[in-house]
Structure formats: structure tokens, C-alpha cells
Design a protein around this motif. Structure first.
Motif, PDB file in Angstrom:
ATOM      1  N   THR A   1       9.829   6.054   5.808  1.00  9.34           N
ATOM      2  CA  THR A   1       8.717   6.995   5.739  1.00  9.34           C
ATOM      3  C   THR A   1       7.478   6.310   6.316  1.00  9.34           C
ATOM      4  N   TYR A   2       6.666   7.086   7.040  1.00  7.09           N
ATOM      5  CA  TYR A   2       5.462   6.544   7.670  1.00  7.09           C
ATOM      6  C   TYR A   2       4.246   7.360   7.263  1.00  7.09           C
ATOM      7  N   PHE A   3       3.202   6.686   6.795  1.00 10.59           N
ATOM      8  CA  PHE A   3       1.897   7.296   6.563  1.00 10.59           C
ATOM      9  C   PHE A   3       0.929   6.773   7.614  1.00 10.59           C
ATOM     10  N   ASN A   4      -0.100   7.559   7.900  1.00 12.03           N
ATOM     11  CA  ASN A   4      -1.146   7.048   8.784  1.00 12.03           C
ATOM     12  C   ASN A   4      -1.855   5.870   8.109  1.00 12.03           C
ATOM     13  N   SER A   5      -2.591   5.093   8.885  1.00  9.23           N
ATOM     14  CA  SER A   5      -3.160   3.834   8.379  1.00  9.23           C
ATOM     15  C   SER A   5      -4.022   4.022   7.142  1.00  9.23           C
ATOM     16  N   GLN A   6      -4.846   5.057   7.148  1.00  5.08           N
ATOM     17  CA  GLN A   6      -5.747   5.267   6.009  1.00  5.08           C
ATOM     18  C   GLN A   6      -4.958   5.563   4.742  1.00  5.08           C
ATOM     19  N   ALA A   7      -3.986   6.456   4.835  1.00  3.01           N
ATOM     20  CA  ALA A   7      -3.172   6.801   3.668  1.00  3.01           C
ATOM     21  C   ALA A   7      -2.319   5.623   3.237  1.00  3.01           C
ATOM     22  N   HIS A   8      -1.778   4.887   4.204  1.00  2.76           N
ATOM     23  CA  HIS A   8      -0.933   3.744   3.874  1.00  2.76           C
ATOM     24  C   HIS A   8      -1.732   2.648   3.173  1.00  2.76           C
ATOM     25  N   LYS A   9      -2.916   2.367   3.669  1.00  6.05           N
ATOM     26  CA  LYS A   9      -3.759   1.343   3.039  1.00  6.05           C
ATOM     27  C   LYS A   9      -4.109   1.729   1.614  1.00  6.05           C
ATOM     28  N   ALA A  10      -4.434   3.012   1.404  1.00  6.38           N
ATOM     29  CA  ALA A  10      -4.768   3.472   0.053  1.00  6.38           C
ATOM     30  C   ALA A  10      -3.571   3.318  -0.882  1.00  6.38           C
ATOM     31  N   LEU A  11      -2.373   3.650  -0.394  1.00  6.33           N
ATOM     32  CA  LEU A  11      -1.180   3.520  -1.225  1.00  6.33           C
ATOM     33  C   LEU A  11      -0.906   2.062  -1.566  1.00  6.33           C
ATOM     34  N   VAL A  12      -1.002   1.188  -0.596  1.00  7.47           N
ATOM     35  CA  VAL A  12      -0.752  -0.234  -0.839  1.00  7.47           C
ATOM     36  C   VAL A  12      -1.743  -0.782  -1.860  1.00  7.47           C
ATOM     37  N   ASN A  13      -2.990  -0.387  -1.762  1.00  5.90           N
ATOM     38  CA  ASN A  13      -4.003  -0.842  -2.734  1.00  5.90           C
ATOM     39  C   ASN A  13      -3.681  -0.346  -4.135  1.00  5.90           C
ATOM     40  N   LEU A  14      -3.224   0.909  -4.251  1.00  2.00           N
ATOM     41  CA  LEU A  14      -2.855   1.453  -5.560  1.00  2.00           C
ATOM     42  C   LEU A  14      -1.718   0.637  -6.172  1.00  2.00           C
ATOM     43  N   ILE A  15      -0.711   0.345  -5.361  1.00  4.71           N
ATOM     44  CA  ILE A  15       0.430  -0.415  -5.874  1.00  4.71           C
ATOM     45  C   ILE A  15       0.012  -1.841  -6.229  1.00  4.71           C
ATOM     46  N   ALA A  16      -0.756  -2.481  -5.341  1.00  6.06           N
ATOM     47  CA  ALA A  16      -1.172  -3.859  -5.581  1.00  6.06           C
ATOM     48  C   ALA A  16      -2.010  -3.971  -6.856  1.00  6.06           C
ATOM     49  N   ASN A  17      -2.947  -3.058  -7.063  1.00  2.95           N
ATOM     50  CA  ASN A  17      -3.774  -3.083  -8.279  1.00  2.95           C
ATOM     51  C   ASN A  17      -2.928  -2.875  -9.525  1.00  2.95           C
TER      52      ASN A  17
ATOM     53  N   GLY B   1       2.928  21.022   4.809  1.00  2.00           N
ATOM     54  CA  GLY B   1       1.710  20.490   4.205  1.00  2.00           C
ATOM     55  C   GLY B   1       0.644  21.569   4.144  1.00  2.00           C
ATOM     56  N   PRO B   2      -0.598  21.222   3.890  1.00  2.00           N
ATOM     57  CA  PRO B   2      -1.045  19.877   3.490  1.00  2.00           C
ATOM     58  C   PRO B   2      -0.546  19.503   2.101  1.00  2.00           C
ATOM     59  N   ALA B   3      -0.450  18.207   1.862  1.00  2.00           N
ATOM     60  CA  ALA B   3       0.030  17.700   0.581  1.00  2.00           C
ATOM     61  C   ALA B   3      -0.881  16.590   0.094  1.00  2.00           C
ATOM     62  N   ASP B   4      -1.093  16.556  -1.213  1.00  2.00           N
ATOM     63  CA  ASP B   4      -1.893  15.508  -1.843  1.00  2.00           C
ATOM     64  C   ASP B   4      -0.965  14.510  -2.536  1.00  2.00           C
ATOM     65  N   LEU B   5      -1.329  13.236  -2.463  1.00  2.00           N
ATOM     66  CA  LEU B   5      -0.517  12.187  -3.069  1.00  2.00           C
ATOM     67  C   LEU B   5      -0.988  11.900  -4.486  1.00  2.00           C
ATOM     68  N   PHE B   6      -0.034  11.863  -5.422  1.00  2.81           N
ATOM     69  CA  PHE B   6      -0.300  11.473  -6.803  1.00  2.81           C
ATOM     70  C   PHE B   6       0.394  10.139  -7.072  1.00  2.81           C
ATOM     71  N   PHE B   7      -0.278   9.280  -7.802  1.00  2.00           N
ATOM     72  CA  PHE B   7       0.262   7.976  -8.182  1.00  2.00           C
ATOM     73  C   PHE B   7       0.313   7.906  -9.696  1.00  2.00           C
ATOM     74  N   ASP B   8       1.505   7.772 -10.252  1.00  2.00           N
ATOM     75  CA  ASP B   8       1.681   7.774 -11.712  1.00  2.00           C
ATOM     76  C   ASP B   8       1.064   9.031 -12.319  1.00  2.00           C
ATOM     77  N   ARG B   9       1.308  10.173 -11.643  1.00  2.00           N
ATOM     78  CA  ARG B   9       0.849  11.504 -12.066  1.00  2.00           C
ATOM     79  C   ARG B   9      -0.672  11.668 -12.024  1.00  2.00           C
ATOM     80  N   LYS B  10      -1.367  10.751 -11.364  1.00  2.00           N
ATOM     81  CA  LYS B  10      -2.819  10.828 -11.265  1.00  2.00           C
ATOM     82  C   LYS B  10      -3.228  11.067  -9.815  1.00  2.00           C
ATOM     83  N   THR B  11      -4.291  11.820  -9.614  1.00  2.00           N
ATOM     84  CA  THR B  11      -4.759  12.111  -8.262  1.00  2.00           C
ATOM     85  C   THR B  11      -5.230  10.833  -7.577  1.00  2.00           C
ATOM     86  N   THR B  12      -5.156  10.840  -6.257  1.00  2.00           N
ATOM     87  CA  THR B  12      -5.600   9.699  -5.464  1.00  2.00           C
ATOM     88  C   THR B  12      -6.528  10.204  -4.365  1.00  2.00           C
ATOM     89  N   SER B  13      -7.021   9.282  -3.556  1.00  2.00           N
ATOM     90  CA  SER B  13      -7.882   9.650  -2.432  1.00  2.00           C
ATOM     91  C   SER B  13      -7.089  10.184  -1.243  1.00  2.00           C
TER      92      SER B  13
END
Length: 400
Positions: A288-304, A261-273
Motif C-alpha cells: 500500500t502506498y500513501f502520499n508523502s504527507q499522509a505517510h509521514k503523519a502515519l509513521v509519526n503516529l506509530i512511532a509516538n 474516496g475521499p477517506a479519512d484515516l483513523f488510528f486506534d479509532r481516533k481521528t488523525t490529520s
């Protein structure tokens, strides 16, 4: 098995990340069945490789295994593969606790005991715990895992016959653990295997021992298929000539881990927080395990992104924490992946080093016909800020 203890620094390690998260099955078969001429001179296989077929899956088994022959005459043992720990151990045929395997699948000790004064014993018993009462004292070991499982036993050496991809054969005497007291406290039952194949880079790992004997270069790689199974290799001969990139590994407080790392997460080729993730590659962790902050952000992206699509939360599925159901039960990932977007981890210190995660690489269809997220909240199980890339359909190779 998630995160383990003990090891040596990873300052010189490099990690290859395959641009495709899943190798074609034909490449796996080519590796396992490759036939090269036997060298006419020495038995040294430096520059060659050893390949093993991997069995298992993330769901429903939750682990991957390889078969390793030990002894003379050899006996085959199924071992849980684990890049998160160094020591290889097998269930010992001795008075023990936690012996759950049939007696005919236990290892009967007849090899040479490793002495306490042996450098390998000092490597597994890190200071200040390493102390020898006498020169002939045996080397005891205890390895603990983050899921609160453990193995206690004695270190010994025995023949481990290996066939290299260049056709040569070797029977090196390698050190491993003969475990007589195993505990398991994870959420799932322990694998029905004879032990663990530790693939870390510490001095006690079989990989490091083979390298010190001049038999291979210090490279380990594995490819896990989305259909289950895959292959594992030691040595650098099987690294594909194209389609791979390099990114450096980072120092880790638990030094045998392959951390990058460090590594940045992209969702549908778009930058995320989600930015600046440091990641540990650990085949002993099913998910795979993300820390709570990263996991919550990912779940919100998918849910939206799922709003307006024919999917709703399946709160009654106990398979995984976050699942969705459709108008009718899903039979395979093919039925549902069009509703989800690809993920990508971009390593900021390495140009052109993306790890692509299509929906097939992070989703699981359960026996209940629901689709579940295979990326879990690591903070909830005590991993703190640690982020782990587990065994879900990820291909990676480590060189040091």
C-alpha cells in the motif's frame, strides 16, 4: 505493478468493501469447491460466477497468481493478477526480447489474430495512436506500467475454458495479448509467471468480454489471506449476503482504475490529520502506498505510540524502508501485533463504509526477524499524490 495506462470511464462503477479485511479460510474453500446443479437448458451462466484459487503472498514473493487455461486442447498458464490494468497477456512462443520462461511454458500462437479494425483494437490503441493501414492488418499492442515495465505484442483470440459455480461449462473465444517483448525495471525481479491477468474494467479485459457475451455480470472480487493465497471470482453469485457495504467509485484520469474516496484515516479509532484520501485499489501492487504527507503523519503516529515499548528501529533491515526489532527476532506477526494499533479508513461520502486495517493487515515480519511497515511512501517512487491500496490482505469487489 502499481498504476497502469489506458481504459474507459468508471462513472458507473461501485466498489464493495468487506468489513473484515480477511475472510475465514472456510469461506474461501466453500467458494472454490461449491457444487451447483448444471442448468438443463442453455450454457449461458449469467448470474453465476467463475472462481479461481490465488497463490502467492506479499512477502517474500511480492505477487499473487492464478492459473488460467487457454487453447484447445487447453494449456495452463500462471498469471499475475492485476486490477490496475485491462489487458491480459501471456508470454508468446515467438522471436522475442525478455523471454525468461522455459519454452514449454510459453504460449504458442494458433488462435485468430485480432484485426486492426476490430473495436477491441481501438480500445487498446487509444486515439490518436490507433491507425489501420489496411483491413487485414494485425492489432499490435503496447502496455506500460508505472514501475517502467512494459509488454509489447499482438492481440489474438483463443478458447478459454471456464467452469462456472452452477456447474455449467463454456469455451468462449476471448481476446488477449501474445507478448513477445517484455521489460522490467522494478526494484524486485519479475514474477516467474507467464504473463498478467488484467482485471480492470476496460473493453479489452477478460471480465468485460465475458460480460459482453452474456456469461457473467460485471463483478470481480478477490480475497487475500494473511497466510498467503486466497481466491478470485468473476460474477455476482459469490458476493456474501451480509457483512459488506457499498461505496461509489470516482472518475480517474487513468480510467480503468478502481478509485474511491475521499477517506479519512483513523488510528486506534481516533481521528488523525490524514483526511480526504482518494484511493486506488490495485492487486498488482504488492504494498500500500500513501502520499508523502499522509505517510509521514502515519509513521509519526506509530512511532509516538511505540514509545516505552520494547521495540526500536531496525535500520539495517533492507526488506522495507521502516522496520522495528525486538529483544529477540520475531517468528510471526502473532509475536508483535499487540504492540501496534488498528487503522481504519472511513469513506466520508458513504455512511457506514469503514475499511478496517488491523495490524496484521499492514505489518510484515521479515526473514531477519524484524517487523516492517507495509505502507510505503508513494511520492518517493514517483506516484505523486496518488494513494494505492495494494495486495496486503485486502478483500474487495468491484461491480460496474
Amino acid at each position: 505493478m502499481v498504476v497502469k495506462s489506458k481504459g474507459i470511464p468508471l462513472a458507473t462503477l461501485l466498489l464493495i468493501l468487506f468489513l473484515s479485511a480477511i475472510f475465514p479460510t472456510s469461506f474461501s474453500n466453500q467458494v472454490l469447491n461449491s457444487k451447483k446443479p448444471i442448468p438443463s437448458s442453455s450454457a449461458s451462466s449469467l448470474g453465476s460466477s467463475v472462481a479461481f484459487q490465488i497463490k502467492g503472498n506479499v512477502y517474500p514473493l511480492g505477487y499473487y497468481t492464478v492459473s488460467l487455461a487457454i487453447g484447445n486442447p487447453p494449456k495452463v498458464y500462471d498469471l499475475d493478477i492485476d486490477t490496475g490494468s485491462d489487458l491480459t497477456w501471456v508470454q508468446c512462443d515467438a522471436p522475442c526480447k525478455g523471454c525468461t520462461l522455459p519454452r514449454n511454458r510459453l504460449y504458442k500462437p494458433h488462435g485468430d489474430l485480432v484485426k486492426c479494425v476490430d473495436p477491441l483494437c481501438a480500445a487498446i490503441q487509444s486515439a490518436p495512436n490507433h491507425h489501420c493501414a489496411g483491413p487485414n492488418e494485425q492489432c499490435d499492442y503496447e502496455v506500460e506500467y508505472a514501475d517502467q515495465g512494459s509488454s509489447l505484442g499482438v492481440l489474438l483470440r483463443d478458447n478459454i475454458p471456464l467452469k462456472f459455480t452452477n456447474g455449467s461449462l463454456a469455451r468462449p473465444m476471448l481476446a488477449f495479448g501474445c507478448g513477445y517483448d517484455q521489460t522490467h525495471h522494478g526494484q524486485n525481479p519479475p514474477p516467474s509467471t507467464a504473463g498478467v491477468l488484467g482485471l480492470g474494467n476496460g473493453r479489452t479485459s477478460i471480465l468485460s468480454q465475458l460480460h459482453s457475451l452474456g456469461l457473467i455480470r460485471n463483478v470481480v472480487g478477490h480475497c487475500l489471506s494473511g497466510r498467503g493465497g486466497g481466491f478470485l471470482f468473476f460474477g455476482d453469485q459469490l458476493i456474501p449476503p451480509s457483512g459488506v457495504v457499498w461505496t461509489p467509485l470516482l472518475q480517474s484520469s487513468s480510467a480503468q482504475h478502481y478509485k474511491t474516496g475521499p477517506a479519512d484515516l483513523f488510528f486506534d479509532r481516533k481521528t488523525t490529520s490524514v483526511k480526504g484520501l482518494e484511493l486506488i485499489f490495485d492487486s498488482g501492487s504488492s504494498y500500500t502506498y500513501f502520499n508523502s504527507q499522509a505517510h509521514k503523519a502515519l509513521v509519526n503516529l506509530i512511532a509516538n505510540d511505540l514509545r516505552g515499548k520494547p521495540l526500536s528501529r531496525a535500520t539495517g533491515d533492507p526488506s522495507l524502508p521502516i522496520c522495528w526489532k525486538g529483544p529477540k527476532p520475531f517468528k510471526s506477526l502473532h509475536d508483535v501485533t499487540s504492540n501496534f494499533k488498528p487503522l481504519l479508513l472511513s469513506f466520508t461520502k458513504s455512511k457506514n463504509s469503514p475499511l478496517q486495517l488491523p495490524p496484521e493487515a499492514y505489518l510484515i515480519v521479515t526473514k531477519h526477524g524484524n517487523v516492517c511497515l507495509g505502507i510505503l511512501d508513494g511520492t518517493e517512487i514517483g506516484l505523486g499524490n496518488t494513494n494505492i491500496i495494494g495486495g496486503e490482505k485486502i478483500s474487495n469487489t468491484n461491480k460496474f
